[in-house]
Every structure is written in C-alpha cells, then in structure tokens.
Design an enzyme around this catalytic site. Structure first.
Site, PDB file in Angstrom:
ATOM      1  N   ARG A 330      51.730 -63.920  42.488  1.00 35.65           N
ATOM      2  CA  ARG A 330      53.108 -63.169  42.316  1.00 35.65           C
ATOM      3  C   ARG A 330      54.122 -64.492  41.878  1.00 35.65           C
ATOM      4  O   ARG A 330      54.285 -65.365  42.489  1.00 35.65           O
ATOM      5  CB  ARG A 330      53.387 -62.308  43.569  1.00 35.65           C
ATOM      6  CG  ARG A 330      54.619 -61.523  43.138  1.00 35.65           C
ATOM      7  CD  ARG A 330      54.947 -60.314  44.162  1.00 35.65           C
ATOM      8  NE  ARG A 330      53.607 -59.793  44.906  1.00 35.65           N
ATOM      9  CZ  ARG A 330      53.641 -59.123  45.779  1.00 35.65           C
ATOM     10  NH1 ARG A 330      54.645 -58.863  46.474  1.00 35.65           N
ATOM     11  NH2 ARG A 330      52.662 -58.321  46.213  1.00 35.65           N
ATOM     12  N   SER A 418      54.630 -55.088  42.627  1.00 31.94           N
ATOM     13  CA  SER A 418      54.722 -54.357  43.631  1.00 31.94           C
ATOM     14  C   SER A 418      56.222 -53.902  43.986  1.00 31.94           C
ATOM     15  O   SER A 418      56.838 -53.261  42.953  1.00 31.94           O
ATOM     16  CB  SER A 418      54.181 -54.906  44.897  1.00 31.94           C
ATOM     17  OG  SER A 418      54.138 -54.309  46.303  1.00 31.94           O
ATOM     18  N   HIS A 419      56.703 -54.247  45.324  1.00 33.29           N
ATOM     19  CA  HIS A 419      58.080 -53.672  45.304  1.00 33.29           C
ATOM     20  C   HIS A 419      59.108 -55.082  45.182  1.00 33.29           C
ATOM     21  O   HIS A 419      60.394 -54.723  45.569  1.00 33.29           O
ATOM     22  CB  HIS A 419      58.275 -53.291  46.856  1.00 33.29           C
ATOM     23  CG  HIS A 419      57.970 -54.390  47.727  1.00 33.29           C
ATOM     24  ND1 HIS A 419      56.700 -54.808  48.040  1.00 33.29           N
ATOM     25  CD2 HIS A 419      58.495 -55.379  48.385  1.00 33.29           C
ATOM     26  CE1 HIS A 419      56.479 -55.875  49.096  1.00 33.29           C
ATOM     27  NE2 HIS A 419      57.768 -56.050  49.280  1.00 33.29           N
ATOM     28  N   LYS A 428      47.036 -58.497  41.506  1.00 37.76           N
ATOM     29  CA  LYS A 428      46.230 -57.919  42.566  1.00 37.76           C
ATOM     30  C   LYS A 428      44.601 -57.753  42.144  1.00 37.76           C
ATOM     31  O   LYS A 428      44.442 -57.106  40.932  1.00 37.76           O
ATOM     32  CB  LYS A 428      46.696 -56.770  43.171  1.00 37.76           C
ATOM     33  CG  LYS A 428      48.028 -56.551  43.874  1.00 37.76           C
ATOM     34  CD  LYS A 428      48.453 -55.547  44.454  1.00 37.76           C
ATOM     35  CE  LYS A 428      49.920 -55.676  45.273  1.00 37.76           C
ATOM     36  NZ  LYS A 428      50.347 -54.331  46.079  1.00 37.76           N
ATOM     37  N   ASP A 554      56.407 -46.867  46.717  1.00 38.31           N
ATOM     38  CA  ASP A 554      56.880 -48.202  46.335  1.00 38.31           C
ATOM     39  C   ASP A 554      56.644 -48.572  44.851  1.00 38.31           C
ATOM     40  O   ASP A 554      56.031 -47.380  44.124  1.00 38.31           O
ATOM     41  CB  ASP A 554      55.990 -49.146  47.086  1.00 38.31           C
ATOM     42  CG  ASP A 554      54.647 -49.688  46.745  1.00 38.31           C
ATOM     43  OD1 ASP A 554      53.963 -48.592  46.465  1.00 38.31           O
ATOM     44  OD2 ASP A 554      54.341 -50.903  47.231  1.00 38.31           O
ATOM     45  N   ASP A 556      54.435 -49.894  43.069  1.00 35.19           N
ATOM     46  CA  ASP A 556      53.320 -49.905  42.431  1.00 35.19           C
ATOM     47  C   ASP A 556      52.113 -48.790  42.994  1.00 35.19           C
ATOM     48  O   ASP A 556      51.100 -48.449  42.740  1.00 35.19           O
ATOM     49  CB  ASP A 556      52.555 -51.066  42.565  1.00 35.19           C
ATOM     50  CG  ASP A 556      51.849 -51.467  43.707  1.00 35.19           C
ATOM     51  OD1 ASP A 556      52.610 -51.281  44.466  1.00 35.19           O
ATOM     52  OD2 ASP A 556      50.917 -52.218  43.849  1.00 35.19           O
ATOM     53  N   ASP A 558      51.038 -48.289  46.095  1.00 30.26           N
ATOM     54  CA  ASP A 558      49.976 -48.185  47.192  1.00 30.26           C
ATOM     55  C   ASP A 558      50.781 -48.215  48.416  1.00 30.26           C
ATOM     56  O   ASP A 558      49.861 -48.169  49.466  1.00 30.26           O
ATOM     57  CB  ASP A 558      49.357 -49.720  46.970  1.00 30.26           C
ATOM     58  CG  ASP A 558      50.111 -50.873  47.065  1.00 30.26           C
ATOM     59  OD1 ASP A 558      51.533 -50.694  47.143  1.00 30.26           O
ATOM     60  OD2 ASP A 558      49.782 -52.078  46.793  1.00 30.26           O
ATOM     61  N   ARG A 559      51.924 -47.961  48.858  1.00 29.66           N
ATOM     62  CA  ARG A 559      52.491 -47.692  50.083  1.00 29.66           C
ATOM     63  C   ARG A 559      53.380 -46.270  49.975  1.00 29.66           C
ATOM     64  O   ARG A 559      53.775 -45.708  49.084  1.00 29.66           O
ATOM     65  CB  ARG A 559      53.505 -48.817  50.207  1.00 29.66           C
ATOM     66  CG  ARG A 559      52.890 -49.991  50.466  1.00 29.66           C
ATOM     67  CD  ARG A 559      53.586 -51.319  51.240  1.00 29.66           C
ATOM     68  NE  ARG A 559      54.872 -51.567  50.104  1.00 29.66           N
ATOM     69  CZ  ARG A 559      55.981 -51.790  50.643  1.00 29.66           C
ATOM     70  NH1 ARG A 559      56.338 -51.429  52.007  1.00 29.66           N
ATOM     71  NH2 ARG A 559      57.023 -52.228  49.811  1.00 29.66           N
ATOM     72  N   HIS A 641      51.149 -49.361  53.941  1.00 33.83           N
ATOM     73  CA  HIS A 641      49.831 -49.132  53.384  1.00 33.83           C
ATOM     74  C   HIS A 641      48.723 -48.578  54.335  1.00 33.83           C
ATOM     75  O   HIS A 641      48.685 -48.769  55.533  1.00 33.83           O
ATOM     76  CB  HIS A 641      48.980 -50.809  53.467  1.00 33.83           C
ATOM     77  CG  HIS A 641      49.907 -51.628  52.067  1.00 33.83           C
ATOM     78  ND1 HIS A 641      49.373 -51.421  50.827  1.00 33.83           N
ATOM     79  CD2 HIS A 641      50.908 -52.435  52.262  1.00 33.83           C
ATOM     80  CE1 HIS A 641      50.338 -52.567  50.247  1.00 33.83           C
ATOM     81  NE2 HIS A 641      50.916 -53.095  50.997  1.00 33.83           N
ATOM     82  N   SER A 735      56.337 -64.386  56.440  1.00 35.13           N
ATOM     83  CA  SER A 735      55.842 -63.321  55.263  1.00 35.13           C
ATOM     84  C   SER A 735      55.091 -64.337  54.476  1.00 35.13           C
ATOM     85  O   SER A 735      55.282 -65.420  54.310  1.00 35.13           O
ATOM     86  CB  SER A 735      57.089 -63.097  54.669  1.00 35.13           C
ATOM     87  OG  SER A 735      56.759 -62.255  53.297  1.00 35.13           O
TER      88      SER A 735
END
Length: 775
Positions: A330, A418-419, A428, A554, A556, A558-559, A641, A735
C-alpha cells in the site's frame, strides 16, 4: 547601514523583479478561483433551498392526498348501509357501496377476514393486493401500499371492516399511481436538482437531473402514514475553500485582486527606481574589462557552484520498500506508487506464481480513481511473467477472493486502498489459496531489488469476466431471512455500494441506500466504519426511516460496522459473540479466533456457548493463516473483519457477514436493537490512534514492552502489549498499516476503565512525555 546591505537589497530586488508578474498572475488566478467557488456556493445554497421546498411540499401534499383517501375509506366503512351489509355477510353489496362515486377508484371490494377468496385467485389476482389486506389485518389499521397489478404499479388502500368492534371483513381499494405521484409531478423545481418518490428500492417517479439519483437518500424524508419517501439531491459542488461561504469568498477574492494589482503596477516600479538610484550608471565595456581579478574569480566560483548543483540533482527514485507492509502492499499514488511500480509488482507476483506452477489469477479493483492505471500496470507485469489474467472489473475485495474459489484459480489480487484516503492504493494478494503477509510480502520486494524476475517467452493471456451475479446467487442460495428486516446500508461511496445492497435485497431485506454511489474521492465521509464519527449519518438515517438496523461497509467491502435504531454502535467484538453462538450451535467445540483488541468478555461468552476461544495477532492475513492452522470455524477482528469458514470460504467479507447477521436477527423474536443490546457489554473505548514518536510505532512498542510494569495484571505480548486485570484490560500495539500506536481499553465499570487508563497514561508518558495522548 553597512556598505554590503544596500548591495544585498539590490541583489534581492533584482532577483524578485522577474518573479513579480508571475506572483501577480498567481494571485489573480487564486482570486478568480475563489470568486468562482463563491458563486458556486451561493448557487448551491439557492438550489438546496429550492429542492428542500420542493421535497417538503411533495411530502405534505402526498401525505394529504393519500391521507384523504384513507379517511374516505374509513368513513365509508362506518356508513350505516355498509355496516348493515357486513352484519348480514353480504360482501358483494358491501363492495358495491364501498366503491360507489369514488373518484379515480379502479377497484373496490370487501372480503371475508379469512381471505379465502383472495388466496383462491392466486396467482392471477396478484400477490400485492393480498399482501396489503394481510398487512391491514395484522397491523389492525388502514394501510397504504404501492403494489404491482400486472405490469402497472398502483396505490392500494386496505383496512379492517368492523362492526361494533368486531372485524367482519377487510376492505381493499385500488387507485392509480397518479394519486401518489400527483404532488411531485406538479412541484416547481430547478432542472439541475433531483427529487424522487420512492417505495423501498423502487423509484416510482423522478424529476430533474437523474445523475444525482444515487446521492438522493441523504436528503430523503418519509411520507407520513405510508411506506413512501421523497428523496432529493443537488449537484455536488465540493466543500467551500477555507470553510468560507459565498460573500466572504467574494471579499477575499477582491482583496487578492487588489494585492495582485499593486504587485503588478507599483512594486516593480519601486524596485526599478530603487536600483537606478542606488547602483548608478552601468560600467562601459572598457570598464568591465578592467574589473578586479577577484570579481572574475567570484564569477568562476559561481559557475562552478552551479555546475556542482546540477550534478547533485536526484536520480530517478527506486521502488519504495516501505510500501511492502505486513498484510499487503500500500502506498500513495504519484509518490510511492505509479503504473510502472504496479508493473514491477505484477512481474514479481507472476514470478512467484511461476515457481509454484500456478498459471491463472483473478484481478479486481475498488472504486478509486487510480484503479484503472494500477490494474493496467499490474496486468502488464503478470502477463510478462506468463500468467493468465482474469479481470473481473470493479468489485469489492471479498468478491475478488470469491473469484479465486469460484473460478478455481487459487490466486487473486484486489487492487485497493481499503479505508485509506483517496490518494492511496495498494494490492491484497492471494497465491495458492494463501493470503501473502510478512516475509512473503517482503520477498516480493526482494525479487524486484535483486532482479529475480521471470520473463516468459510469450505473454500470458487476458480475459474479462463478470462474477458479481454468481457472488450474489451463492449467498442468496444459502442465506434467506425468516422475516423481512428494513436496513440502511452506508457504503461510504466505496466499491461495496453496488453489490452490497443487491446481496441484502436478494436474501429478503428491504434496503435503504446511503452513500452507495461509487466515488473514489469519498465526498461524504471516510469509508472506515471503525471510526464512530463516520457512522453519524447512518444513525440519523436509521432513525429517520424507522429502520431495524444500520449496516456500514469500508472502502473495499471486507469490513462491517453496525448501528441500532437507538443509535448504538455495536462494536465488532460484540458482533463476534452473536456470530460465535450461532456457529457453535451447529459446531460444538469449534475454535473461535479473535484478535488482541477484542473485549475480555468474549472468551467467556465463547466458552459458555461450548466453544474454544483463541486470541491472536491483528491483521487479516495473519488471522486467515492462523485459522487454517487451527481449523477455526469463525474468526473476527475489532476492526470489523469477520471470517466464516462454516458455510463460506474463510476469507474476510463484510457483505457476507452482514447477510449472516440479518439471518440471525430475523430468527430472533426480539427486535434487532433489543437482541444486539442484550449482548454482554461493559465500558470500552473505540480504537485510539496516537501518532508514533519519529513515525516508528514498532520501536516505541518494543521499548514500552521492556520498561512498562503493571502490578497485579497478566501481560500478553502476542501483538504489542495487552495487560489484563480481573475487571478490565488495556492494549498498546503498533499499527502495521500507518505510523501510529493503536490503543484500546475495556472494563467492567467506569471506575475500572479510568484506573486502567490512568495506569497506562503514566507509563506511556514516563517513556515519552511529549506523546499526544487523547484520553
């Protein structure tokens, strides 16, 4: 003043003089831009006021029109002649009296309350008519429905027919749809705005600019006494510069124009006059030839300095190792990511597939503006390595994962940020059924750096495939709701905005869409449901439409985030309790996996429901690897997730998790809000993100683990430092996606939470007194 100072002033003036016209032009352009934005803001205010008036007038007139029809129905049912017919059981006579002299009426009838006649006429008589009458009986009041009679939508009125409090029949009246759409058809409005009358996911009538239709739910208002709503939208003009409105923007614009005029006219003149006064006449050619040697030496030195400066220009930037992260790749497009970097990444992934003798790979992308370029570069690299690419287009990440199973490739890449903010993008990656993480991600960089890349003799193939319908059908074939639920879906303008509502409607939910138009600039709010402030619009919309639940995805897909009708944000660790109880009901003793950020009440809940709880590191790829290792049936993370191995494929999928959630809630006789609020809860914080010292969270957490000491507690170092007491716990971890520390606290009471936070705060500040703690 020394002799050198006037000389320096003259040098500065000479250097500035050529730039002043450009500065003046820049100021003028900025002034024009601000004026343009001021005009747009004023135009937006005018349009917004106009469309609000049109919307509210439509709501009032539609409610009044349909309310008048309901009142007419109730008055006729109370008439003496019709009451006598009901008492005598003469439903034909009652039907005739009900419809006599009713303007616009298309059909009127009164049936026995058992509705045998209506059921006997199916399917020819239509399900909508029967459903309206059933609703009137079950709700014990008059109802207004929109039904489809053949191919034509119509307004249906139904009400119980009573005599002395006894329900002896049910009345039904069909009216043309124009009775509902009349108000909107005649509402004055600007053609650049948009107003629509909607029933569920169906638009009955829309006027204005239909390009605004996807954004209209944000301004939607229910029509009282009906299941209708009036949605409205105005063209998106963006946020005002500096937070200013129209008139202040014009004022700033005029000020900048005045400064530009002064810069253009006055300042250059002053500089030229000043130079002429101070410098005196220019030297003649003869005088110039007799300049002192030291002046010539200075000139030579200046030339040499310029040459050295030219030699120091940076070489082209190599691929940035920092984009290869713990769970995925990313970076920021235009800085660490571009089409060339994407091609190298594709070539590296293709080389890994070549070594594993894997030929085919699925590629999908989210809705970011940079997505097409990133896919183009990635596909080019994969094909150079001889891999066959199946491009499934713009889809959520879980649909790309699904493609790897459905198309039997075992390999897929989701091109997604993603977010993260709009200027981010990434990859991914699943190869041979395993999501790449850690050393496997680092190895992709090493292949590029060491030039260990496989170039095939001939390029691989390229095909396109649409699997969205297969994904929807696969879920709908397995999940169907026991009773309908009304849900608001907020996709945050992410890529789940199209297919997410499709899935939930396919399983039997009524869906109200909020920010479901896919827009890679994310104009409404950041697509991250783990941040509570991103759920404010969803909570308001759920309450406005009296929906059962609010669902957030989110960027993409996936959450998953969830809010209740009473405005509660149900954190993912509590949702995992609900999912675990459901899965364990069919799979006693199954392993349920959760990450270190989940509540301390979760393990006990899993144990009480006959399961085996296991805590693990945060990170979707790390969780999936651990699931395979311990053969877990279910896993979840505090980030939202959820991973279902039971009845699904074990990858993280916010859309499928939403379907399973609605399945569980639909089987519960309680309301969804009551069922969710009944889950074990204490006092907890959301994720608290703190900027890491020197941008390096991992080294800080390592130092904290070594130096921190908490009395009477159990410490876990699976991922960062989690400290558990009997009445709560606290966590500090690094993180793996951004340079921040992630903290979370959870306790049985406010007092315990404050004690734990105070203890952590003291130990964190002892390590770094400048740490910006917000708790």
């Amino acid at each position: 003043m020394s002799e050198k100072e006037p000389h320096k002033a003259r040098q500065l003036a000479a250097q500035l003089r050529p730039l002043l016209p450009f500065i003046a032009a820049a100021l003028a352009l900025c002034a024009v831009w601000l004026a343009w934005n001021g005009w747009k803001q004023m135009q937006d205010d005018t349009r917004r006021t106009g469309v609000t008036i049109a919307r509210d007038a439509t709501v009032q007139l539609t409610a009044s029109t349909l309310g008048g029809e309901v009142k007419r129905l109730e008055e006729r049912l109370g008439a003496a002649g019709l009451q006598a017919a009901l008492e005598a059981g003469d439903f034909d006579a009652a039907s005739t009296m009900l419809g006599t002299d009713w303007p616009h009426m298309e059909r009127a009838e009164v049936l026995a309350p058992d509705l045998r006649q209506a059921y006997a006429g199916l399917p020819g008589a239509g399900f909508g008519r029967l459903a309206a009458m059933e609703a009137a009986l079950s709700e014990d009041k008059a109802v207004v429905w929109i039904i489809r009679d053949g191919d034509t939508p119509a307004v249906a009125l139904a009400a119980p027919a009573r005599v002395d409090g006894r329900t002896l029949g049910v009345a039904y009246v069909r009216l043309p749809l124009s009775r509902a759409t009349f108000a909107l058809e005649n509402a004055p409005m600007d053609a650049s705005t948009y107003v629509a009358l909607r029933h569920g996911s169906v638009t009955l009538l829309e006027r204005g600019d239909v390009e605004q239709s996807e954004a209209a739910e944000r301004m939607a208002v229910p029509v009282p006494g009906t299941n209708l709503r009036v949605a409205a939208a105005v063209p998106h003009v963006g946020r005002a510069p500096f937070g200013l409105t129209g008139i202040p923007l014009f004022a700033v614009s005029l000020l900048l124009l005045f400064i530009a005029y002064l810069t253009w006219r006055w300042l250059p003149t002053r500089l030229v006059v000043g130079e002429a006064e101070e410098e005196g006449p220019a030297p003649t050619l003869a005088e110039a030839l007799t300049l002192p040697a030291e002046d010539n030496a200075m000139t030579a030195e200046a030339v040499a300095a310029k040459a050295r400066e030219a030699d120091a220009r940076p070489a082209p930037v190599a691929i940035d190792k920092g984009i290869f992260r713990a769970y995925d790749i990313r970076g920021v497009v235009g800085q660490s990511l571009d089409i060339g970097v994407a091609e190298l990444i594709g070539l590296s992934i293709g080389s890994l597939m070549h070594e594993k003798d894997l030929a085919d790979i699925v590629v999908g992308r989210d809705g970011r503006l940079s997505g097409p370029d990133m896919v183009a570069g990635l596909v080019q690299g994969l094909r150079k390595a001889g891999r066959n690419v199946i491009d499934i287009g713009m889809v959520p990440t879980p649909v790309a994962y699904f493609g790897a199973y459905h198309l039997r490739t075992g390999c897929c890449i989701s091109v997604t940020g993603s977010h993260n903010p709009p200027d981010y993008n990434g990859f991914k990656i699943v190869i041979g059924g395993e999501t790449l993480s850690g050393d496997a991600i680092t190895d992709l960089y090493a292949r590029i750096a060491d030039d260990r890349l496989h170039i095939a003799p001939s390029p691989g193939g390229h095909s396109e495939r649409d699997i969205a319908g297969d994904y929807v059908n696969r879920i709908a074939d397995d999940v169907q709701l026991a009773r309908p639920l009304k849900v608001v879906v907020d996709a945050g303008n992410g890529v789940a905005g199209e297919i997410g509502p499709r899935v939930l409607e396919a399983i039997g939910a009524e869906v109200i869409q909020l920010f479901c138009e896919i827009d890679g600039t994310f104009p409404n709010h950041h697509p991250d449901p783990s941040e509570p402030h991103n759920l404010e619009d969803l909570i308001g919309t759920v309450q406005r439409f009296d929906a059962d639940l609010g669902i957030a995805f989110d960027g993409d897909g996936d959450r998953l985030g969830v809010v209740t009708k009473d405005g509660q944000n149900i954190f993912p660790d509590r949702l995992l309790m609900l999912f675990a109880a459901d899965v364990l009901d069919r799979n006693p003793g199954a392993v349920i996996l959760f990450d270190v950020k989940c509540t301390g009440r979760l393990p006990g809940h899993i144990l009480r429901n006959g399961g085996s709880p296991l805590m693990w590191k945060t990170g979707h790829s790390l969780i999936k690897a651990k699931m395979r290792e311990v053969e877990a049936e279910l896993a979840g993370e505090m980030s939202g997730h959820f991973f279902f191995a039971e009845r699904w494929y074990g990858f993280d999928d916010g859309i499928y998790a939403a379907a399973r959630l609605l399945e569980i809630l639909a089987m519960d006789p309680e309301s969804p809000s009551d069922a969710l609020n009944a889950l074990p809860a204490g006092v907890s914080t959301p994720e608290i993100k703190v900027a890491a010292p020197n941008g390096d969270p991992h080294s800080f957490v390592e130092r904290f683990r070594k130096q921190a000491h908490f009395e009477g507690a159990r410490a876990s170092t699976i991922d960062g430092l989690r400290v558990d007491w009997n009445d709560g716990w606290g966590l500090v971890r690094a993180s793996n996606t951004t340079p921040v520390l992630v903290l979370r606290f959870d306790a049985d009471s406010d007092q315990a939470l404050k004690r734990i936070q105070d203890d952590f705060r003291a130990q964190l500040l002892a390590l770094d007194p400048e740490l910006p703690l917000a708790f």
